[in-house]
Structures are given as C-alpha cells and as structure tokens.
Design a protein around this motif. Sequence first.
Motif, PDB file in Angstrom:
ATOM      1  N   THR A 149      14.370  -8.535  26.373  1.00 21.45           N
ATOM      2  CA  THR A 149      14.336  -9.443  25.223  1.00 21.45           C
ATOM      3  C   THR A 149      12.942  -9.471  24.608  1.00 21.45           C
ATOM      4  O   THR A 149      12.802  -9.578  23.398  1.00 21.45           O
ATOM      5  CB  THR A 149      14.741 -10.870  25.599  1.00 21.45           C
ATOM      6  N   ALA A 194      12.825  -6.402  22.470  1.00 20.89           N
ATOM      7  CA  ALA A 194      13.696  -6.519  21.295  1.00 20.89           C
ATOM      8  C   ALA A 194      13.089  -7.478  20.266  1.00 20.89           C
ATOM      9  O   ALA A 194      13.072  -7.189  19.071  1.00 20.89           O
ATOM     10  CB  ALA A 194      15.083  -6.991  21.712  1.00 20.89           C
ATOM     11  N   ALA A 195      12.574  -8.633  20.746  1.00 21.30           N
ATOM     12  CA  ALA A 195      12.004  -9.608  19.822  1.00 21.30           C
ATOM     13  C   ALA A 195      10.751  -9.045  19.162  1.00 21.30           C
ATOM     14  O   ALA A 195      10.535  -9.222  17.956  1.00 21.30           O
ATOM     15  CB  ALA A 195      11.682 -10.897  20.556  1.00 21.30           C
ATOM     16  N   PHE A 230      11.791  -6.634  16.510  1.00 24.48           N
ATOM     17  CA  PHE A 230      12.376  -7.353  15.375  1.00 24.48           C
ATOM     18  C   PHE A 230      11.281  -7.958  14.502  1.00 24.48           C
ATOM     19  O   PHE A 230      11.280  -7.805  13.279  1.00 24.48           O
ATOM     20  CB  PHE A 230      13.308  -8.450  15.907  1.00 24.48           C
TER      21      PHE A 230
END
Lengths: 379, 332
Positions: free
Chosen positions: B305, B308-309, B312
């Motif tokens: 995560t 991914a964050a 993003f």
Amino acid sequence: MAEEVYEKKILDRFSDALIAFLVKIITLFRKDWYRRNRSRVEEWKLMLYALNRSPIGIAGLVLGMSFIIVGIIGPIIAPHSYDFSFIMATGQYKKYFLAPPGTGGALLGTDDLGRDLLSQMLYGARISLVVTALVLPVGIIIGIMLGLIAGYYGGIIDEFIMRVTDMFLAFPGLILALALSAALTDRMALAIANNPYLTGLVSFIFAVKPNDALNMAQTLSIVVALWIVWWPGYARLTRGLTLQAKNNVYVEAARALSMSSVGIMTKHILPNILGSLLVLMTMDVGSVILVEAGLSFLFGAQMKIPDWGAIVQHGSQYLVNGAWWLVMIPGLAILVSVLGWNLFGDALRDILDPRTRRSIEFKVKKVKKTSEEAGEVSK
Amino acid sequence: MADLKRFLVRRAVTFIPTIIGVTLITFIIAFVIPANPARAWAGGIKADPHVVATIVKEYHLNDPWYVQYYFFMKGILTNSIVDPLFNYKVMSYMLARFPITFQLTLFALFFLIVLGIPLGIISALKKDTVIDAFVRVWALTGVSVPIFWLGYIFIYVFFYMLGWITVAGVPYPKVHITGIPIIDALLSGDWTTFAENIKRFILPGFTLGFAGIGIIARLVRNSFLEAINSDYIYFAKMRGLRNRRVFMHALRNALVPVVTVVGLQFGGLLGGAPITETVFGIPGMGRAMVQAIFNMDFPVLIAGTLLAALIFVITNLVVDILYAIIDPRVRF
C-alpha cells in the motif's frame, strides 16, 4: 384562449398519477403544501415526461427495478434452497456433476457439487441487494456531511477534512476494502454468534437458514469495509458543489437573517446541490454491486454462502472443463444489474441538468388543449 | 513559473501527511484489529509458544503501537524487514513485482490511447450516428462490466476454444536492463521472449483497459465537439485554412483534458490490478497484496500500500505539472 399543453402518452398519465398520489400523501401531513409548492410539482411532472421520452432512461429504470424486485422475491421463488444438491437428492452423480443448463430440473445447470445454479443466483441477488442497501446510505450520509462542513466553513476545518479524504482516495480502494473485511470477519462472526437477535436479523434479511447466519460474517464485514471506502468520493464532490453554492445570494440572505449554519447547510445549500449528487447516487448503486461482486470474487471459497462474485470464482475452476454457464450466467446478471443503474443515471443526468432538459422537452410535441382535458390540467 | 514552483512546494508538503496517513491506516488494519498476528504467523492455534515468543520479540509486537509503526516503516524503507512467513526481504519482494504490474499497465494504456482517442474523434465527427451510439454504449458497458467476467470470457474464447494465447507466468529475457520483461526483450532483440510477452499480456491489458477505453472515447468526443464549435475554429475556417489544419487545431485543444484523465488512470492502474492479475495469473503487485491479506502477511501488505499510494500521489503531481505545461491558461 386555447392554452398549449403537452401531448400525453400512456406513461405520462401513469407518471401524473404517481405524482398526484405523492402530493396526496404529503397533503395528509401538511395541508398547505400543494398550494405553496405548485410550481415544484409541475417541474417534477416535466422531469418525468422527459424521462418517459428517454428510451435509455426507461430501459435503465426497468433493469434497475428488476434487480430490486428479484432481490426481494428471489429467495421466495427459488425452486430449491441455496445449499440443495441434486447429487445428494437423487444420487445421480454422473448426470448432475456440472450439468449444462436444461438438464432435468436444473434450468441453468449445476455446479460440481450438483447445486442448482438458478437457486443460488436468486439467493445471491438478495445478498447483492442487501449489501447495496446497507452500504450506500451510510457512505452517502457520512460523505455529504463531511463535504458540507468542509465546503461551508473552509479554512483549517476544510484543510483537515480534505487531507483525510485525499488519504483515503490515494489508497488502492479494492485492497483497502479487502484488507478491512478480512480483518473484521472474525469479530463480526463473534458478534453475530453472541447475539441471538442479530442472528435472527441476519438470517432474515439475507434469507439464509439461522444456522448459516454466522457464515454471513464475511458479507457483513464487506459492508463495513465499503462504508470506509465509499464516503471520500461523496465528501469531495459535495465540498466542490458547496463551494459553488455558498456564494449565492440566497445563502447571503439567509445568513443576514441570522439563520444558523446548520440551517443554511441543510435547508439552502443541500437542496440545491442534491440534483448533481442524485446522479452519482444512482450510478453508485451499480458501482456497489460491482465492487461487492469483485470482493466476493477475490474472497472466493471464504464466502460460505455464495453470492454472484463467489459463484463465478468457484465456477472458474471448471471453465477448462467447458462449464461456461457457472461463469457466464452470474457475470451476465451482474452486468445487467449494474448497466441498468448506469443507464438510468446517465439519463437522469440529462434530465436533471436544466440546459439539457430543455432540449428533451422540446421533443415533446405540444398540442392544443381540448375541452375534455382542460379540467385535468388545471387541477 | 514562479507560481508553479510555489505550487510544487505546497504539494510536496501536503503529500507527506497523505503518505504517512495511508501507511498508518494500513498499520491499524493490520495490527490493531486482528487478535494475534504472531500466533497466526507461527501457524495458528497449535503454534509452538517459543516460536510465538520469538516472533513477538523479533517484530516488537508487545511494544506500544508507535514503536511498532516506526519499526515497520523503517524496516520497509531500509529494506531490512524480513517477511515472517516466507523469509524474503519485504521491500525487494514488492519491488520485484512492480515491473510486472508496470508492463500490464503499459498494455492497458496502449489500448486506452490507440482505441479510445480515435473512437472518440470518429464519434464526434459522426455525431448521432451508429458509431456515436456504439461509443456511448461501450462507455456505459465498460463501467458496468465485472472485470473478472470479461477476463474469463476472453480466456474461454481465445485460450480454451481458439488456443491463440497463453495464460499465466511471465517469460523473462536473459538480459536485465530495466527489469520490465517486454522492454528488456525489445532492447536486447530477443524476439521470441517479446512475442511470448505480447501473447500473455494482450488480453489482460485489454481487459484492464476496457472500461477506460469507453471513458476516454466519450471524453474525447465531448471535448472535441466543444473545441470544434468554439470561436477560434470559426475564425480559422473564416481565414480559409484547409480542413486538415482546422482539424489539428481543434484536436490539440481537445486533448488537453484527456491528458489528465489518462494520467490519473495510469496512476490508479499502477497501484496494481488485483482482479485482472488474479484472473490471468499474473504475479503483479495487486495479486501479491491479495495473497498477503489472505496469509495475514502484514509487512507485505504495508509495503504494497505504501508503494501504491506513493505511485498514485506522484503520478497526480506529474499530471498537474503536465497540465500546466500543455495548457498555458492554467495558473496555480
């Protein structure tokens, strides 16, 4: 002088009757309402006329409503229970192992355990419907409340709420929901097991046997996880709309009349931004169905009572045996339900937007009012 | 440009709390909610108490939560934390899976651009025809279709019935330059590996991009229509410019909002596509995170995560900057 009125079709008469019924109910509670809100009622009628003239909107409405109806009556009309197995009942293993659609008694075929696909899907529809009905209102209310507060007060409150919102939006949503629901399942099962009322409620709303109420813990934890995932989208949209709306003169006027902030937000800002939110809400019914199916697909065998996503996951193992129906049919059911709500939302966008609504209304042929209709219109 | 610099600084400052917040949420989900991670890692209810005690000590599980959080974040960022279940370094494991997800995203992006933009332009030029209706239906179907179902249809038709494609696994070329298999194969001229990669990724890429193609096409259509009806196009026609020139003129302006949407889609997809990767058996980041959740393998989940964050947030930033560059009207 002859007045111009809209030419009415059967659907229009039906929608007029619907509105009249609604007005009657409101009048029961507030006597003066109709006289004061006459123009609003006329506007509603026009919106429904516009909807009646949009084939996409009607198609979406029909599909969306059939999802709800099947969800409600599905478990009642299902020919068998969700755990009924033709193999167990008849002992004919060869015949009912992955029986294709139409095999004696199984209209949509059976899976590897001889379970009736049609019955499973009808029970699955109930699960999808209940999840959607539980997720959306909570997500929407939290999101709208936070968005209103952030947009209205601005400053440090806005900054804080929006930072938290951004945080949740930066998260890969499906992973967040999956992790949350995986972590919550055990506690949820414990809560259901310890509370007989909850057990009864769960088995009633999901139409499962009381013994299986515990197995719905996974589904309920998906609901809680989706609450967490769903509000940020609404918070962001509501904040943006509130920022636009709060500069209007009527908000200034309300403030000058020393109306409370909560009053301004709920009575003046919210009703004016609700139209834009309504489109998102409609389409989100579809999104919840889709995301829930995706999650239950990923959970697969952990979903003890199969809903649509889990049926697909289970059936996908037998795709190479040529058992296409276990994947294709539930998938098609998901697609049709979601598509219905998206079509309806798409049509609603055109209808609720005053700029595009006019163009629909112009397609409504105007005819000279005849004497027999005169009474009805002026009512 | 001074404005841009100030904007960048502001964004960089707000970016850090977002990342910390995301990891904190994952951390809370991972450690506060489940009952006893150490026992789960040691093998469940029947776990040997000595092993459990060792794990608790090793991973600081009895310390206050902020100590645990610091320990895990530091361990992940310096790549020193070892996975309790599979005994590999957590960050290197996730980073090794990133190129696969990147490759899948490249394929999806390829379809997004090669199909989405032309479809949008055609449907704008042939407004209110069959093609226009087709694009509208595609856009609505695309966001309605369960992606796993689409994937299985493709597998059934192209793998089971026709046998045109291969599923599962990623063939690596011998040379290691960028780490992304298909680019390495291209750079080293390893055509068989290149073809094998295309065979395995073309359907997942299309499946992943399916929803986006419709969205992009609708967006291009609407912004192209808006551009073609604007004053500068009227003026250009009045000056007697050739149709082709006028067309390019409108297209340039119509593609400005498209850059944003493509960029955001790219950022979202790079975080991993759990469902597509599961259906097609691609060992990417999304699949790794799903497996980590089922194994209660929390360090991998936190690392995933975090990555991914980060991706993003960074792509969002890049998109904003790009937007300022291609559209001079945008001021921060």
